[in-house]
Design a protein around this motif. Sequence first.
Motif, PDB file in Angstrom:
ATOM      1  N   LEU A 268      20.734  81.868  42.276  1.00 30.54           N
ATOM      2  CA  LEU A 268      20.179  83.521  41.825  1.00 30.54           C
ATOM      3  C   LEU A 268      19.294  83.381  40.669  1.00 30.54           C
ATOM      4  CD1 LEU A 268      23.624  83.375  41.130  1.00 30.54           C
ATOM      5  CD2 LEU A 268      23.245  84.030  43.298  1.00 30.54           C
ATOM      6  N   HIS A 269      18.347  84.672  41.492  1.00 34.23           N
ATOM      7  CA  HIS A 269      17.236  84.436  40.538  1.00 34.23           C
ATOM      8  C   HIS A 269      16.736  86.131  40.080  1.00 34.23           C
ATOM      9  CE1 HIS A 269      14.902  80.866  42.751  1.00 34.23           C
ATOM     10  NE2 HIS A 269      15.242  81.659  43.334  1.00 34.23           N
ATOM     11  N   GLY A 270      16.226  86.436  38.689  1.00 33.44           N
ATOM     12  CA  GLY A 270      15.930  87.316  38.034  1.00 33.44           C
ATOM     13  C   GLY A 270      16.646  87.827  37.489  1.00 33.44           C
ATOM     14  N   ILE A 271      17.865  87.117  37.139  1.00 35.48           N
ATOM     15  CA  ILE A 271      18.842  87.510  36.166  1.00 35.48           C
ATOM     16  C   ILE A 271      17.893  88.508  34.903  1.00 35.48           C
ATOM     17  CG2 ILE A 271      21.309  87.605  35.153  1.00 35.48           C
ATOM     18  CD1 ILE A 271      20.891  85.111  36.945  1.00 35.48           C
ATOM     19  N   THR A 272      18.087  89.663  34.259  1.00 29.81           N
ATOM     20  CA  THR A 272      17.153  90.220  33.116  1.00 29.81           C
ATOM     21  C   THR A 272      18.629  90.890  32.603  1.00 29.81           C
ATOM     22  OG1 THR A 272      15.539  90.467  34.255  1.00 29.81           O
ATOM     23  CG2 THR A 272      15.357  91.669  32.011  1.00 29.81           C
ATOM     24  N   VAL A 273      18.569  90.758  30.804  1.00 29.32           N
ATOM     25  CA  VAL A 273      18.805  92.091  30.217  1.00 29.32           C
ATOM     26  C   VAL A 273      17.720  92.542  29.033  1.00 29.32           C
ATOM     27  CG1 VAL A 273      20.156  91.685  27.716  1.00 29.32           C
ATOM     28  CG2 VAL A 273      21.126  89.922  29.266  1.00 29.32           C
ATOM     29  N   THR A 274      17.932  93.644  28.902  1.00 26.60           N
ATOM     30  CA  THR A 274      17.069  94.460  27.455  1.00 26.60           C
ATOM     31  C   THR A 274      17.361  94.786  27.010  1.00 26.60           C
ATOM     32  OG1 THR A 274      16.454  94.959  30.750  1.00 26.60           O
ATOM     33  CG2 THR A 274      14.835  96.085  28.508  1.00 26.60           C
ATOM     34  N   ASP A 275      17.141  94.906  26.089  1.00 29.27           N
ATOM     35  CA  ASP A 275      17.677  94.903  25.163  1.00 29.27           C
ATOM     36  C   ASP A 275      16.376  96.098  24.716  1.00 29.27           C
ATOM     37  OD1 ASP A 275      18.339  95.420  22.593  1.00 29.27           O
ATOM     38  OD2 ASP A 275      18.676  92.950  21.500  1.00 29.27           O
ATOM     39  N   ASN A 276      16.693  97.292  23.996  1.00 30.50           N
ATOM     40  CA  ASN A 276      16.322  98.458  23.913  1.00 30.50           C
ATOM     41  C   ASN A 276      16.639  98.992  22.620  1.00 30.50           C
ATOM     42  OD1 ASN A 276      13.823  98.010  25.198  1.00 30.50           O
ATOM     43  ND2 ASN A 276      14.922  99.457  26.858  1.00 30.50           N
ATOM     44  N   ARG A 277      17.390  98.869  21.799  1.00 31.25           N
ATOM     45  CA  ARG A 277      17.846  98.917  20.599  1.00 31.25           C
ATOM     46  C   ARG A 277      17.390  99.466  19.928  1.00 31.25           C
ATOM     47  NH1 ARG A 277      23.127  95.092  20.529  1.00 31.25           N
ATOM     48  NH2 ARG A 277      21.545  93.623  20.496  1.00 31.25           N
ATOM     49  N   ALA A 278      16.503  98.501  19.770  1.00 30.51           N
ATOM     50  CA  ALA A 278      15.048  98.804  18.731  1.00 30.51           C
ATOM     51  C   ALA A 278      16.272  98.033  17.137  1.00 30.51           C
ATOM     52  CB  ALA A 278      14.568  99.564  18.714  1.00 30.51           C
ATOM     53  N   GLY A 279      16.323  96.497  17.132  1.00 31.51           N
ATOM     54  CA  GLY A 279      17.485  96.100  15.234  1.00 31.51           C
ATOM     55  C   GLY A 279      17.057  94.937  15.684  1.00 31.51           C
ATOM     56  N   THR A 280      17.795  94.446  15.035  1.00 32.85           N
ATOM     57  CA  THR A 280      18.579  92.839  14.899  1.00 32.85           C
ATOM     58  C   THR A 280      19.218  92.305  14.816  1.00 32.85           C
ATOM     59  OG1 THR A 280      18.600  93.302  12.165  1.00 32.85           O
ATOM     60  CG2 THR A 280      16.411  94.077  12.560  1.00 32.85           C
ATOM     61  N   ALA A 281      20.258  93.230  16.426  1.00 35.42           N
ATOM     62  CA  ALA A 281      21.901  92.215  16.573  1.00 35.42           C
ATOM     63  C   ALA A 281      21.363  91.552  17.763  1.00 35.42           C
ATOM     64  CB  ALA A 281      22.942  93.592  16.859  1.00 35.42           C
ATOM     65  N   GLY A 282      21.680  90.050  17.528  1.00 30.24           N
ATOM     66  CA  GLY A 282      21.602  90.170  19.264  1.00 30.24           C
ATOM     67  C   GLY A 282      22.943  90.060  19.873  1.00 30.24           C
TER      68      GLY A 282
END
Length: 152
Positions: A45-59
Amino acid sequence: MAGPASGADTVATVVVSSGSLGMSSAATSASLGVVYPGTVAAVTLHGITVTDNRAGTAGWGASVLLMDFTGDATGARLSAAGATYTPTAATTTGTVSVTASPPTDPTTPRIVQTATCVTGNNTATWDASLTLHVPNEAIADAYTATLTYSVS
């Protein structure tokens, strides 16, 4: 001597907005191929992506869940308990450290990538191998299952 001229101050402000945390997979379907009972079916499976645009420090943690395979014609089932999900190391942007889990049984929600040391927006993209042991007693049919991704 003349004194300094009087002046005025301008207070400048900026608001840094936060966005959302989301996940996507490049492929909407994947074929594990044609196999015989007692063998292993596999797909990358190719190209699984998480996008985090919360502009914070939480993991964050990205999880997968695989449902049982159901025969299209017969309704027979292949247990997802015979499956293994193996993620690769993620390619990242931004300030983030992402760690892949070891191969896992995806029949209950399992975290497969964990993000720590986050500062601001970031992305992580990886590939994964999905394998399924097809039991000897499997009935000939085309089987379908759903692999669900989530992130929190």
